[in-house]
Write an enzyme that holds these catalytic residues in place. Structure first.
Site, PDB file in Angstrom:
ATOM      1  N   SER A  98    -104.440 -10.538 -97.141  1.00 44.12           N
ATOM      2  CA  SER A  98    -104.430 -11.969 -96.841  1.00 44.12           C
ATOM      3  C   SER A  98    -104.209 -12.213 -95.354  1.00 44.12           C
ATOM      4  O   SER A  98    -103.525 -11.432 -94.687  1.00 44.12           O
ATOM      5  CB  SER A  98    -103.310 -12.658 -97.621  1.00 44.12           C
ATOM      6  N   TYR A 126     -94.501 -12.204 -98.692  1.00 40.49           N
ATOM      7  CA  TYR A 126     -95.937 -12.113 -99.032  1.00 40.49           C
ATOM      8  C   TYR A 126     -96.732 -11.502 -97.870  1.00 40.49           C
ATOM      9  O   TYR A 126     -97.578 -10.632 -98.063  1.00 40.49           O
ATOM     10  CB  TYR A 126     -96.423 -13.526 -99.362  1.00 40.49           C
ATOM     11  N   LYS A 180     -98.837  -8.091 -97.918  1.00 38.52           N
ATOM     12  CA  LYS A 180    -100.281  -8.091 -97.669  1.00 38.52           C
ATOM     13  C   LYS A 180    -100.637  -7.246 -96.439  1.00 38.52           C
ATOM     14  O   LYS A 180    -101.703  -6.610 -96.410  1.00 38.52           O
ATOM     15  CB  LYS A 180    -100.786  -9.528 -97.495  1.00 38.52           C
TER      16      LYS A 180
HETATM   17  P1  NAI Z   1    -103.665 -16.667-109.323  1.00 41.63           P
HETATM   18  O1  NAI Z   1    -102.218 -16.941-109.420  1.00 41.63           O
HETATM   19  O2  NAI Z   1    -104.619 -17.644-109.915  1.00 41.63           O
HETATM   20  O3  NAI Z   1    -104.017 -15.232-109.924  1.00 41.63           O
HETATM   21  C1  NAI Z   1    -103.175 -14.126-109.850  1.00 41.63           C
HETATM   22  C2  NAI Z   1    -103.137 -13.475-111.204  1.00 41.63           C
HETATM   23  O4  NAI Z   1    -102.338 -12.288-111.144  1.00 41.63           O
HETATM   24  C3  NAI Z   1    -102.500 -14.384-112.259  1.00 41.63           C
HETATM   25  O5  NAI Z   1    -103.365 -14.539-113.368  1.00 41.63           O
HETATM   26  C4  NAI Z   1    -101.207 -13.670-112.633  1.00 41.63           C
HETATM   27  O6  NAI Z   1    -100.790 -13.861-113.969  1.00 41.63           O
HETATM   28  C5  NAI Z   1    -101.568 -12.225-112.330  1.00 41.63           C
HETATM   29  N1  NAI Z   1    -100.377 -11.393-112.116  1.00 41.63           N
HETATM   30  C6  NAI Z   1     -99.263 -11.717-111.428  1.00 41.63           C
HETATM   31  N2  NAI Z   1     -98.379 -10.704-111.459  1.00 41.63           N
HETATM   32  C7  NAI Z   1     -98.937  -9.713-112.181  1.00 41.63           C
HETATM   33  C8  NAI Z   1     -98.516  -8.418-112.550  1.00 41.63           C
HETATM   34  N3  NAI Z   1     -97.309  -7.957-112.192  1.00 41.63           N
HETATM   35  N4  NAI Z   1     -99.348  -7.646-113.285  1.00 41.63           N
HETATM   36  C9  NAI Z   1    -100.563  -8.121-113.686  1.00 41.63           C
HETATM   37  N5  NAI Z   1    -101.013  -9.358-113.361  1.00 41.63           N
HETATM   38  C10 NAI Z   1    -100.219 -10.151-112.616  1.00 41.63           C
HETATM   39  O7  NAI Z   1    -103.970 -16.483-107.749  1.00 41.63           O
HETATM   40  P2  NAI Z   1    -105.325 -16.154-106.973  1.00 41.63           P
HETATM   41  O8  NAI Z   1    -105.442 -17.138-105.886  1.00 41.63           O
HETATM   42  O9  NAI Z   1    -106.443 -15.960-107.909  1.00 41.63           O
HETATM   43  O10 NAI Z   1    -104.933 -14.760-106.283  1.00 41.63           O
HETATM   44  C11 NAI Z   1    -105.622 -13.538-106.493  1.00 41.63           C
HETATM   45  C12 NAI Z   1    -105.299 -12.613-105.336  1.00 41.63           C
HETATM   46  O11 NAI Z   1    -105.834 -13.143-104.117  1.00 41.63           O
HETATM   47  C13 NAI Z   1    -103.796 -12.422-105.088  1.00 41.63           C
HETATM   48  O12 NAI Z   1    -103.555 -11.073-104.707  1.00 41.63           O
HETATM   49  C14 NAI Z   1    -103.527 -13.337-103.912  1.00 41.63           C
HETATM   50  O13 NAI Z   1    -102.392 -12.955-103.192  1.00 41.63           O
HETATM   51  C15 NAI Z   1    -104.818 -13.170-103.123  1.00 41.63           C
HETATM   52  N6  NAI Z   1    -105.077 -14.224-102.174  1.00 41.63           N
HETATM   53  C16 NAI Z   1    -105.405 -15.474-102.602  1.00 41.63           C
HETATM   54  C17 NAI Z   1    -105.673 -16.460-101.669  1.00 41.63           C
HETATM   55  C18 NAI Z   1    -106.132 -17.814-102.074  1.00 41.63           C
HETATM   56  O14 NAI Z   1    -106.528 -18.581-101.167  1.00 41.63           O
HETATM   57  N7  NAI Z   1    -106.124 -18.167-103.367  1.00 41.63           N
HETATM   58  C19 NAI Z   1    -105.509 -16.219-100.214  1.00 41.63           C
HETATM   59  C20 NAI Z   1    -105.217 -14.853 -99.879  1.00 41.63           C
HETATM   60  C21 NAI Z   1    -105.000 -13.917-100.839  1.00 41.63           C
END
Ligand code: NAI
Length: 282
Positions: free
Chosen positions: A152, A165, A169
């Site tokens: 990120s 975070y 990252k």
């Molecule tokens: P989100 O919260 O919608 O999805 C993350 C998913 O990971 C959730 O479904 C959650 O239940 C699951 N999760 C959490 N802890 C877990 C664990 N211990 N084991 C298995 N599953 C687990 O968030 P999003 O935005 O889809 O994020 C996806 C990735 O992208 C993350 O790594 C986030 O940090 C990264 N990211 C997202 C950005 C954004 O703009 N949305 C920006 C930069 C990075």
């Protein structure tokens, strides 16, 4: 013919958000997928099998093949459980997308140990644990593999209020660089994406509510680069960090400046002060 025909992929955290889009895009290209998700809230509290199950049902309804897994990425046992699900359901493993994540923002002086540890555990430890478990299977198979991590801007550039975070990252950036060097001898490439998308992680930020942003930063825009990195098209791409913000793709590159070298002797702090602009470079 799909780009991922016959391939088996694990996408961690694919019960929603960006991970779900990856899963749908992978299935469209012919991959069989493991939908891993603990199903907790944004902060990682609680568990719920429904998140992963629903995406599996969605994929099956479209004629695709998917298996659910509810283990946490953050423990070695969990990571091995996720990899075993792929091997048991589909007989092999070709692709791992480390996507699972949580958010527990606090400014540094208010950061409690638990907020630090849990975020590092899911993102950084989870990326390590799943990569190790998956790469062992890929090495054994002897047919290479693809690992795509999720970093990120918060870590690569920095973001206020996200010391835990951002550190996790940035750690994933360093991990990607090292794993890429170590695993390429088994034909396994390791790259990372730095996405920006409107999901439950970002939807309450002020800029996310501006007109048109929801469409511009739909998580569906993140997945094509991940499909590319997972495919044979990217067989020579290794150790790269690719930014993806809506329809914009770019690369993050760590640079050093030319610097300044003393002819003899040791620098004094005063001389360093005189040369500081040259050290930082153009
Ligand atoms: P989100 O919260 O919608 O999805 C993350 C998913 O990971 C959730 O479904 C959650 O239940 C699951 N999760 C959490 N802890 C877990 C664990 N211990 N084991 C298995 N599953 C687990 O968030 P999003 O935005 O889809 O994020 C996806 C990735 O992208 C993350 O790594 C986030 O940090 C990264 N990211 C997202 C950005 C954004 O703009 N949305 C920006 C930069 C990075």
């Amino acid at each position: 013919m799909g780009l991922l025909d016959g391939k088996v992929a694990i996408i961690t955290g694919s019960g929603g958000g960006i991970g779900r889009q990856h899963a749908l895009a992978f299935v469209k290209e012919g991959a069989k997928v493991v939908i891993n998700d603990v199903g907790g809230d944004r902060a990682g509290t609680g568990t719920n099998a429904r998140a992963a199950d629903q995406v599996v049902q969605e994929i099956k309804a479209r004629g695709g093949q998917a298996a659910a897994n509810f283990d946490s990425v953050s423990t070695t046992a969990g990571a091995e459980g996720i990899v075993n699900t792929a091997v048991k359901a589909f007989g092999r493993l070709d692709i791992l997308v480390n996507n699972a994540g949580i958010l527990r923002d606090k400014t540094l002086l208010k950061m409690e140990d638990e907020l630090w540890d849990s975020v590092i555990a899911v993102h950084l430890r989870g990326t390590f644990a799943c990569t190790k478990a998956a790469a062992n299977v890929m090495k054994e198979q002897g047919t290479g593999g693809r690992i795509i991590n999720t970093t990120s801007v918060a870590g690569l550039i920095g973001n206020f209020g996200q010391a835990n975070y951002g550190a996790a990252k940035a750690g994933i950036y360093g991990f990607t660089r090292v794993a890429a060097l170590e695993l390429i001898k088994y034909g396994i490439t390791v790259n990372a994406i730095a996405p920006l998308a409107i999901t439950r992680m970002t939807e309450d930020l002020p800029w996310a509510k501006a007109e048109g942003v929801k469409e511009q930063l739909d998580p569906k825009h993140i997945s094509p680069i991940v499909v590319y990195l997972a495919s044979d098209l990217a067989k020579d791409i290794n150790g790269k960090i690719i930014g993806v913000q809506g329809r914009m793709l770019n690369a993050f590159v760590m640079k050093t400046t030319s610097g300044v070298t003393r002819e003899t002797g040791e620098w004094t702090p005063q001389e360093i002060a005189q040369n500081i602009e040259k050290i930082f470079g153009e």
